[in-house]
Design a protein around this motif. Structure first.
Motif, PDB file in Angstrom:
ATOM      1  N   PHE A  41      43.865  35.440  47.842  1.00  0.00           N
ATOM      2  CA  PHE A  41      44.932  35.718  47.295  1.00  0.00           C
ATOM      3  C   PHE A  41      46.189  36.497  47.674  1.00  0.00           C
ATOM      4  O   PHE A  41      47.118  36.889  47.211  1.00  0.00           O
ATOM      5  N   GLY A  42      46.042  36.735  49.081  1.00  0.00           N
ATOM      6  CA  GLY A  42      47.112  37.447  49.809  1.00  0.00           C
ATOM      7  C   GLY A  42      47.156  38.951  49.524  1.00  0.00           C
ATOM      8  O   GLY A  42      48.257  39.370  49.636  1.00  0.00           O
ATOM      9  N   ILE A  43      46.086  39.683  48.942  1.00  0.00           N
ATOM     10  CA  ILE A  43      46.189  41.053  48.665  1.00  0.00           C
ATOM     11  C   ILE A  43      45.793  42.034  49.628  1.00  0.00           C
ATOM     12  O   ILE A  43      44.541  41.724  50.262  1.00  0.00           O
ATOM     13  N   ASP A  44      46.735  42.853  49.946  1.00  0.00           N
ATOM     14  CA  ASP A  44      46.331  43.924  50.939  1.00  0.00           C
ATOM     15  C   ASP A  44      45.244  44.771  50.359  1.00  0.00           C
ATOM     16  O   ASP A  44      45.709  45.455  49.297  1.00  0.00           O
ATOM     17  N   PRO A  45      44.072  45.119  51.067  1.00  0.00           N
ATOM     18  CA  PRO A  45      43.033  45.978  50.385  1.00  0.00           C
ATOM     19  C   PRO A  45      43.502  47.554  50.298  1.00  0.00           C
ATOM     20  O   PRO A  45      43.234  47.972  49.190  1.00  0.00           O
ATOM     21  N   GLU A  46      44.648  47.833  51.077  1.00  0.00           N
ATOM     22  CA  GLU A  46      45.176  49.217  50.912  1.00  0.00           C
ATOM     23  C   GLU A  46      45.965  49.220  49.442  1.00  0.00           C
ATOM     24  O   GLU A  46      46.033  50.236  48.746  1.00  0.00           O
ATOM     25  N   ALA A  47      46.573  47.951  48.965  1.00  0.00           N
ATOM     26  CA  ALA A  47      47.329  48.065  47.904  1.00  0.00           C
ATOM     27  C   ALA A  47      46.274  47.926  46.623  1.00  0.00           C
ATOM     28  O   ALA A  47      46.230  48.566  45.478  1.00  0.00           O
ATOM     29  N   LEU A  48      45.041  47.710  46.959  1.00  0.00           N
ATOM     30  CA  LEU A  48      44.092  47.804  45.879  1.00  0.00           C
ATOM     31  C   LEU A  48      43.834  49.285  45.442  1.00  0.00           C
ATOM     32  O   LEU A  48      43.622  49.685  44.433  1.00  0.00           O
ATOM     33  N   LEU A  49      43.734  50.160  46.565  1.00  0.00           N
ATOM     34  CA  LEU A  49      43.319  51.412  46.530  1.00  0.00           C
ATOM     35  C   LEU A  49      44.541  52.219  45.717  1.00  0.00           C
ATOM     36  O   LEU A  49      44.494  53.018  44.786  1.00  0.00           O
ATOM     37  N   ALA A  50      45.802  51.870  46.106  1.00  0.00           N
ATOM     38  CA  ALA A  50      46.659  52.289  45.559  1.00  0.00           C
ATOM     39  C   ALA A  50      47.163  51.850  43.917  1.00  0.00           C
ATOM     40  O   ALA A  50      47.450  52.791  43.048  1.00  0.00           O
ATOM     41  N   GLN A  51      46.620  50.613  43.645  1.00  0.00           N
ATOM     42  CA  GLN A  51      46.729  50.218  42.396  1.00  0.00           C
ATOM     43  C   GLN A  51      45.761  51.093  41.555  1.00  0.00           C
ATOM     44  O   GLN A  51      46.033  51.387  40.350  1.00  0.00           O
ATOM     45  N   SER A  52      44.468  51.231  42.005  1.00  0.00           N
ATOM     46  CA  SER A  52      43.568  52.270  41.287  1.00  0.00           C
ATOM     47  C   SER A  52      44.134  53.377  40.924  1.00  0.00           C
ATOM     48  O   SER A  52      43.711  53.862  39.955  1.00  0.00           O
ATOM     49  N   GLU A  53      44.361  54.257  42.083  1.00  0.00           N
ATOM     50  CA  GLU A  53      45.048  55.426  41.832  1.00  0.00           C
ATOM     51  C   GLU A  53      46.153  55.389  40.629  1.00  0.00           C
ATOM     52  O   GLU A  53      46.231  56.542  39.780  1.00  0.00           O
ATOM     53  N   SER A  54      46.968  54.613  40.848  1.00  0.00           N
ATOM     54  CA  SER A  54      48.249  54.483  40.008  1.00  0.00           C
ATOM     55  C   SER A  54      47.607  54.322  38.646  1.00  0.00           C
ATOM     56  O   SER A  54      48.207  55.306  37.370  1.00  0.00           O
ATOM     57  N   LYS A  55      46.785  53.256  38.455  1.00  0.00           N
ATOM     58  CA  LYS A  55      46.336  53.088  36.669  1.00  0.00           C
ATOM     59  C   LYS A  55      45.531  54.199  36.379  1.00  0.00           C
ATOM     60  O   LYS A  55      45.802  54.717  35.248  1.00  0.00           O
ATOM     61  N   LEU A  56      44.664  54.869  37.003  1.00  0.00           N
ATOM     62  CA  LEU A  56      43.979  55.975  36.506  1.00  0.00           C
ATOM     63  C   LEU A  56      44.919  57.239  36.311  1.00  0.00           C
ATOM     64  O   LEU A  56      44.740  57.952  35.206  1.00  0.00           O
ATOM     65  N   SER A  57      45.637  57.375  37.022  1.00  0.00           N
ATOM     66  CA  SER A  57      46.849  58.623  36.887  1.00  0.00           C
ATOM     67  C   SER A  57      47.536  58.356  35.671  1.00  0.00           C
ATOM     68  O   SER A  57      47.692  59.185  35.051  1.00  0.00           O
ATOM     69  N   ARG A  90      46.715  56.360  33.139  1.00  0.00           N
ATOM     70  CA  ARG A  90      46.037  56.307  32.114  1.00  0.00           C
ATOM     71  C   ARG A  90      45.499  57.646  31.569  1.00  0.00           C
ATOM     72  O   ARG A  90      45.309  58.029  30.470  1.00  0.00           O
ATOM     73  N   PHE A  91      45.313  58.732  32.447  1.00  0.00           N
ATOM     74  CA  PHE A  91      44.941  60.090  32.076  1.00  0.00           C
ATOM     75  C   PHE A  91      46.097  61.221  32.286  1.00  0.00           C
ATOM     76  O   PHE A  91      45.755  62.341  32.239  1.00  0.00           O
ATOM     77  N   ASN A  92      47.385  60.708  32.277  1.00  0.00           N
ATOM     78  CA  ASN A  92      48.526  61.483  32.439  1.00  0.00           C
ATOM     79  C   ASN A  92      48.390  62.395  33.552  1.00  0.00           C
ATOM     80  O   ASN A  92      48.529  63.567  33.282  1.00  0.00           O
ATOM     81  N   GLU A  93      47.958  62.031  34.685  1.00  0.00           N
ATOM     82  CA  GLU A  93      47.827  62.931  35.822  1.00  0.00           C
ATOM     83  C   GLU A  93      48.927  62.354  36.913  1.00  0.00           C
ATOM     84  O   GLU A  93      49.227  61.405  36.887  1.00  0.00           O
ATOM     85  N   GLU A  94      49.328  63.384  37.868  1.00  0.00           N
ATOM     86  CA  GLU A  94      50.168  63.013  38.836  1.00  0.00           C
ATOM     87  C   GLU A  94      49.296  62.364  39.974  1.00  0.00           C
ATOM     88  O   GLU A  94      47.994  62.652  40.245  1.00  0.00           O
ATOM     89  N   GLN A  95      49.903  61.447  40.701  1.00  0.00           N
ATOM     90  CA  GLN A  95      49.308  60.607  41.581  1.00  0.00           C
ATOM     91  C   GLN A  95      48.944  61.509  42.897  1.00  0.00           C
ATOM     92  O   GLN A  95      50.001  62.044  43.205  1.00  0.00           O
ATOM     93  N   PRO A  96      47.732  61.422  43.362  1.00  0.00           N
ATOM     94  CA  PRO A  96      47.700  62.323  44.553  1.00  0.00           C
ATOM     95  C   PRO A  96      48.529  61.674  45.825  1.00  0.00           C
ATOM     96  O   PRO A  96      48.837  62.638  46.737  1.00  0.00           O
ATOM     97  N   HIS A  97      48.816  60.397  45.937  1.00  0.00           N
ATOM     98  CA  HIS A  97      49.608  59.877  47.315  1.00  0.00           C
ATOM     99  C   HIS A  97      51.139  59.393  46.523  1.00  0.00           C
ATOM    100  O   HIS A  97      51.276  58.738  45.566  1.00  0.00           O
TER     101      HIS A  97
END
Length: 109
Positions: free
Chosen positions: A84-100, A102-109
Motif C-alpha cells: 500500500f506504499g506505506i513507509d514503515p517509519e510512518a507506522l512508528l510515528a502513527q503509533s506514537e501520535s495515536k497513543l500520545s 489518546r492519553f493526553n501526553e506529549e509526543q516524544p519526537h
C-alpha cells in the motif's frame, strides 16, 4: 539496519523468489498464521508446551523461537505496508501520535 532498509531488502527478496505478486489478502493470511506461531512460542515460554512428537526446548531455544516468530510477523506487516506504499517509519510515528493523543501526553519526537 533500520525498518525502511529492511523493508526494501525484504521486497527485493520476495520479488527474487516470485512471492511479491500475491495480494494483500494473501499476506494477511500469512500474518494470521505467523501470529498463531507467536502465540505458540509465548505459550511454550510461559506455561510450557508438552506435546507428543515435539522435542523439549531449553529456555534459550524457546526465546530464540519467539524472536524468530516475531520477526516473521514484522516481515508480513512490512510487506503489507509496502503493498500500500506505506513507509514503515510512518507506522512508528502513527503509533506514537495515536497513543500520545489518546492519553493526553506529549509526543516524544
Amino acid at each position: 539496519m533500520n525498518l525502511a532498509n529492511h523493508q526494501a531488502w525484504l521486497i527485493d527478496f520476495y520479488k527474487r523468489h516470485d512471492w511479491y505478486h500475491f495480494s494483500p489478502f494473501v499476506y494477511l493470511n500469512f500474518l494470521t498464521e505467523e501470529t498463531g506461531e507467536v502465540a505458540r512460542a509465548i505459550r511454550a515460554l510461559e506455561i510450557g508446551r508438552h506435546h507428543p512428537g515435539e522435542k523439549p526446548q531449553t529456555p534459550a531455544e524457546k526465546t530464540a523461537n519467539l524472536k524468530e516468530e516475531l520477526a516473521d510477523v514484522l516481515d508480513q506487516v512490512l510487506v503489507i505496508g509496502a503493498k500500500f506504499g506505506i513507509d514503515p517509519e510512518a507506522l512508528l510515528a502513527q503509533s506514537e501520535s495515536k497513543l500520545s493523543r489518546r492519553f493526553n501526553e506529549e509526543q516524544p519526537h
